[in-house]
Design a protein around this motif. Structure first.
Motif, PDB file in Angstrom:
ATOM      1  N   VAL A  72      60.230  24.322  39.415  1.00 25.10           N
ATOM      2  CA  VAL A  72      60.971  24.570  40.657  1.00 25.10           C
ATOM      3  C   VAL A  72      61.922  23.415  40.942  1.00 25.10           C
ATOM      4  O   VAL A  72      63.081  23.626  41.310  1.00 25.10           O
ATOM      5  N   TYR A  73      61.424  22.193  40.732  1.00 32.25           N
ATOM      6  CA  TYR A  73      62.286  21.040  40.975  1.00 32.25           C
ATOM      7  C   TYR A  73      63.444  21.001  39.980  1.00 32.25           C
ATOM      8  O   TYR A  73      64.601  20.795  40.368  1.00 32.25           O
ATOM      9  N   ARG A  74      63.119  21.226  38.715  1.00 35.20           N
ATOM     10  CA  ARG A  74      64.139  21.089  37.672  1.00 35.20           C
ATOM     11  C   ARG A  74      65.177  22.209  37.723  1.00 35.20           C
ATOM     12  O   ARG A  74      66.378  21.966  37.528  1.00 35.20           O
ATOM     13  N   ARG A  75      64.764  23.430  38.032  1.00 33.72           N
ATOM     14  CA  ARG A  75      65.669  24.577  37.979  1.00 33.72           C
ATOM     15  C   ARG A  75      66.310  24.928  39.321  1.00 33.72           C
ATOM     16  O   ARG A  75      67.377  25.550  39.354  1.00 33.72           O
ATOM     17  N   ILE A  76      65.680  24.543  40.432  1.00 35.42           N
ATOM     18  CA  ILE A  76      66.204  24.953  41.745  1.00 35.42           C
ATOM     19  C   ILE A  76      66.608  23.743  42.591  1.00 35.42           C
ATOM     20  O   ILE A  76      67.742  23.624  43.031  1.00 35.42           O
ATOM     21  N   VAL A  77      65.642  22.855  42.807  1.00 39.72           N
ATOM     22  CA  VAL A  77      65.879  21.746  43.743  1.00 39.72           C
ATOM     23  C   VAL A  77      66.925  20.778  43.209  1.00 39.72           C
ATOM     24  O   VAL A  77      67.884  20.416  43.914  1.00 39.72           O
ATOM     25  N   LEU A  78      66.773  20.349  41.968  1.00 36.78           N
ATOM     26  CA  LEU A  78      67.691  19.351  41.412  1.00 36.78           C
ATOM     27  C   LEU A  78      69.135  19.841  41.363  1.00 36.78           C
ATOM     28  O   LEU A  78      70.053  19.101  41.759  1.00 36.78           O
ATOM     29  N   PRO A  79      69.408  21.077  40.895  1.00 35.04           N
ATOM     30  CA  PRO A  79      70.810  21.528  40.898  1.00 35.04           C
ATOM     31  C   PRO A  79      71.419  21.625  42.294  1.00 35.04           C
ATOM     32  O   PRO A  79      72.641  21.497  42.439  1.00 35.04           O
ATOM     33  N   MET A 129      66.311  23.212  52.954  1.00 35.22           N
ATOM     34  CA  MET A 129      66.336  24.239  51.919  1.00 35.22           C
ATOM     35  C   MET A 129      65.455  25.418  52.316  1.00 35.22           C
ATOM     36  O   MET A 129      64.499  25.288  53.078  1.00 35.22           O
ATOM     37  N   SER A 130      65.774  26.548  51.751  1.00 33.65           N
ATOM     38  CA  SER A 130      65.059  27.782  52.084  1.00 33.65           C
ATOM     39  C   SER A 130      63.646  27.768  51.498  1.00 33.65           C
ATOM     40  O   SER A 130      63.464  27.625  50.283  1.00 33.65           O
ATOM     41  N   ASP A 131      62.641  27.924  52.365  1.00 29.25           N
ATOM     42  CA  ASP A 131      61.267  28.011  51.889  1.00 29.25           C
ATOM     43  C   ASP A 131      61.034  29.292  51.103  1.00 29.25           C
ATOM     44  O   ASP A 131      60.235  29.320  50.165  1.00 29.25           O
ATOM     45  N   GLU A 132      61.734  30.363  51.498  1.00 35.83           N
ATOM     46  CA  GLU A 132      61.565  31.645  50.811  1.00 35.83           C
ATOM     47  C   GLU A 132      61.976  31.542  49.341  1.00 35.83           C
ATOM     48  O   GLU A 132      61.338  32.126  48.461  1.00 35.83           O
ATOM     49  N   MET A 133      63.054  30.798  49.093  1.00 29.64           N
ATOM     50  CA  MET A 133      63.511  30.638  47.713  1.00 29.64           C
ATOM     51  C   MET A 133      62.460  29.919  46.880  1.00 29.64           C
ATOM     52  O   MET A 133      62.182  30.306  45.736  1.00 29.64           O
ATOM     53  N   MET A 134      61.849  28.893  47.453  1.00 31.71           N
ATOM     54  CA  MET A 134      60.819  28.154  46.729  1.00 31.71           C
ATOM     55  C   MET A 134      59.580  29.020  46.494  1.00 31.71           C
ATOM     56  O   MET A 134      59.000  29.037  45.404  1.00 31.71           O
ATOM     57  N   GLU A 135      59.180  29.763  47.526  1.00 29.75           N
ATOM     58  CA  GLU A 135      57.998  30.616  47.399  1.00 29.75           C
ATOM     59  C   GLU A 135      58.222  31.721  46.385  1.00 29.75           C
ATOM     60  O   GLU A 135      57.307  32.081  45.630  1.00 29.75           O
ATOM     61  N   ASN A 171      52.596  22.182  49.003  1.00 29.79           N
ATOM     62  CA  ASN A 171      51.642  22.256  50.110  1.00 29.79           C
ATOM     63  C   ASN A 171      50.408  21.426  49.759  1.00 29.79           C
ATOM     64  O   ASN A 171      49.603  21.814  48.917  1.00 29.79           O
ATOM     65  N   TRP A 172      50.270  20.285  50.375  1.00 34.04           N
ATOM     66  CA  TRP A 172      49.070  19.482  50.246  1.00 34.04           C
ATOM     67  C   TRP A 172      48.718  18.948  51.613  1.00 34.04           C
ATOM     68  O   TRP A 172      49.477  19.105  52.557  1.00 34.04           O
ATOM     69  N   LYS A 173      47.577  18.346  51.739  1.00 33.99           N
ATOM     70  CA  LYS A 173      47.014  18.031  53.042  1.00 33.99           C
ATOM     71  C   LYS A 173      47.995  17.246  53.903  1.00 33.99           C
ATOM     72  O   LYS A 173      48.508  16.198  53.496  1.00 33.99           O
ATOM     73  N   ALA A 174      48.254  17.769  55.105  1.00 30.71           N
ATOM     74  CA  ALA A 174      49.294  17.196  55.967  1.00 30.71           C
ATOM     75  C   ALA A 174      48.997  15.752  56.352  1.00 30.71           C
ATOM     76  O   ALA A 174      49.907  14.926  56.456  1.00 30.71           O
ATOM     77  N   ALA A 195      60.073  31.534  43.725  1.00 34.52           N
ATOM     78  CA  ALA A 195      59.949  30.925  42.406  1.00 34.52           C
ATOM     79  C   ALA A 195      58.486  30.677  42.054  1.00 34.52           C
ATOM     80  O   ALA A 195      58.064  30.896  40.915  1.00 34.52           O
ATOM     81  N   ARG A 196      57.695  30.230  43.046  1.00 36.65           N
ATOM     82  CA  ARG A 196      56.273  29.996  42.790  1.00 36.65           C
ATOM     83  C   ARG A 196      55.544  31.293  42.489  1.00 36.65           C
ATOM     84  O   ARG A 196      54.660  31.340  41.619  1.00 36.65           O
ATOM     85  N   LEU A 197      55.906  32.370  43.199  1.00 36.57           N
ATOM     86  CA  LEU A 197      55.271  33.668  42.949  1.00 36.57           C
ATOM     87  C   LEU A 197      55.620  34.211  41.576  1.00 36.57           C
ATOM     88  O   LEU A 197      54.846  34.980  40.983  1.00 36.57           O
ATOM     89  N   ASP A 198      56.790  33.823  41.064  1.00 36.82           N
ATOM     90  CA  ASP A 198      57.190  34.247  39.721  1.00 36.82           C
ATOM     91  C   ASP A 198      56.533  33.422  38.636  1.00 36.82           C
ATOM     92  O   ASP A 198      56.802  33.621  37.442  1.00 36.82           O
ATOM     93  N   GLY A 199      55.685  32.488  39.037  1.00 38.50           N
ATOM     94  CA  GLY A 199      54.933  31.695  38.074  1.00 38.50           C
ATOM     95  C   GLY A 199      55.523  30.346  37.749  1.00 38.50           C
ATOM     96  O   GLY A 199      55.030  29.658  36.844  1.00 38.50           O
ATOM     97  N   ALA A 200      56.566  29.932  38.457  1.00 38.29           N
ATOM     98  CA  ALA A 200      57.185  28.634  38.179  1.00 38.29           C
ATOM     99  C   ALA A 200      56.292  27.514  38.695  1.00 38.29           C
ATOM    100  O   ALA A 200      55.770  27.580  39.807  1.00 38.29           O
ATOM    101  N   SER A 201      56.130  26.481  37.880  1.00 40.73           N
ATOM    102  CA  SER A 201      55.346  25.325  38.299  1.00 40.73           C
ATOM    103  C   SER A 201      56.178  24.454  39.229  1.00 40.73           C
ATOM    104  O   SER A 201      57.379  24.670  39.419  1.00 40.73           O
ATOM    105  N   LEU A 202      55.534  23.437  39.833  1.00 41.23           N
ATOM    106  CA  LEU A 202      56.258  22.520  40.716  1.00 41.23           C
ATOM    107  C   LEU A 202      57.375  21.810  39.961  1.00 41.23           C
ATOM    108  O   LEU A 202      58.476  21.607  40.494  1.00 41.23           O
ATOM    109  N   ARG A 203      57.087  21.428  38.717  1.00 47.25           N
ATOM    110  CA  ARG A 203      58.117  20.764  37.918  1.00 47.25           C
ATOM    111  C   ARG A 203      59.289  21.699  37.650  1.00 47.25           C
ATOM    112  O   ARG A 203      60.452  21.290  37.728  1.00 47.25           O
TER     113      ARG A 203
END
Length: 315
Positions: free
Chosen positions: A223-230, A205-211, A122-125, A213-221
């Motif tokens: 999230v990408y490496r463990r969720i998005v990339l696979p 992709m599911s926004d809930e899944m990303m959120e 989430n950064w400035k649209a 992961a972020r709430l669990d303390g995962a950084s953007l990197r």
């Protein structure tokens, strides 16, 4: 075979015949018309391929005496054109792989990371929209429009050959600087389309899944490496097939950067352009054999990533 086996086999054959009859009974005139159209369309697209393939096995006399799509016959059949084409193109195939494979992989990875940055965080649209617009604009820049700047960039502004002098000192021909330049050029030109393809996929992709992961303390990197990339396997297949085919078949950048088929670093498309051409005329059988041989790597990529490609296109 026993009587029971005969009865079982007979009943199975009867069941199959009954199933076929029921299928035929359910066919409507529209279905039959559709199948006829599909068969004709398949023939329309396959006849040129069949004609080129049988031509590659014909002698010069057979080409003159037979129709393009007709088999050559025993007296007009030869493997000589294929042997000549393979001998002529084998070096170019290796050179093409030297830049097509890394350029494809690098542009796909950069496109994936860029698309993730434009989709998930989430950064400035307004900033995101501006960057995305610039990337999309890069897709519509024709190759011809950048030929002069590209030539000046590599010949005047960036002396890559001098920077890689330590490589040439190892005994590698300095003509291979063109291979490095082709890698960088195709990566730069491929990033926009790769980014757009990946962004379209990531938006599903599911926004809930990303959120979560972020709430669990995962950084953007992370999230990408463990969720998005696979989860990006199907779209990577689409991008790899598309990019590899585009890069492998490109002749324009190759002509500008490498320029001559006599160069030790000449790619296969550059050698293929002059194959079978002489003062006596065109050797069509040799050109057809060379074209089919040069197409084998792209065919292999389609076969290797075919299932994932279908899944990525359907996503």
């Amino acid at each position: 075979m026993t009587d029971d086996e005969l009865r079982t086999d007979g009943s199975g054959a009867t069941a199959r015949a009954t199933g076929i009859r029921r299928t035929l009974d359910r066919l409507t005139v529209e279905d039959l018309a559709l199948y006829v159209v599909l068969v004709l369309a398949a023939g329309f697209y396959l006849v040129p391929i069949e004609s080129g393939l049988v031509t590659s096995f014909k002698t010069g006399t057979a080409i003159i005496e037979t129709a393009p799509f007709a088999p050559p016959g025993a007296s007009g059949f030869t493997f000589e054109k294929w042997r000549t084409a393979i001998d002529a193109l084998l070096r170019g195939m290796g050179n093409s792989l030297l830049y097509a494979v890394p350029a494809t992989i690098i542009s796909a990875l950069i496109g994936s990371v860029t698309a993730y940055g434009l989709t998930i965080p989430n950064w400035k649209a307004s900033y995101k929209a501006l960057v995305l617009a610039l990337i999309i604009a890069g897709i519509f820049i024709p190759y011809q429009a950048v030929l002069v700047p590209l030539t000046q960039f590599w010949s005047q502004w960036v002396q890559l050959g001098d920077a890689l002098s330590f490589v040439w000192a190892l005994g590698i021909d300095d003509d291979y600087v063109g291979i490095v330049e082709l890698v960088i050029t195709h990566v730069a030109y491929g990033i926009p389309i790769c980014t757009l393809l990946f962004r379209t996929y990531y938006k599903t992709m599911s926004d809930e899944m990303m959120e979560s992961a972020r709430l669990d303390g995962a950084s953007l990197r992370r999230v990408y490496r463990r969720i998005v990339l696979p989860l990006s396997g199907p779209m990577f297949a689409v991008v790899l097939i598309y990019q590899f085919t585009q890069i492998w078949n490109d002749l324009l950048f190759t002509l500008v950067i490498v320029s001559t088929e006599s160069s030790p670093a000449a790619p296969v498309v550059l050698i293929l352009a002059g194959l079978g051409t002489s003062m006596e005329g065109q050797d069509f059988a040799l050109r057809m054999a060379g074209a089919f041989f040069a197409a084998l790597p792209t065919l292999a990529v389609y076969i290797l990533f075919g299932d994932e490609f279908a899944e990525g296109v359907a996503a």
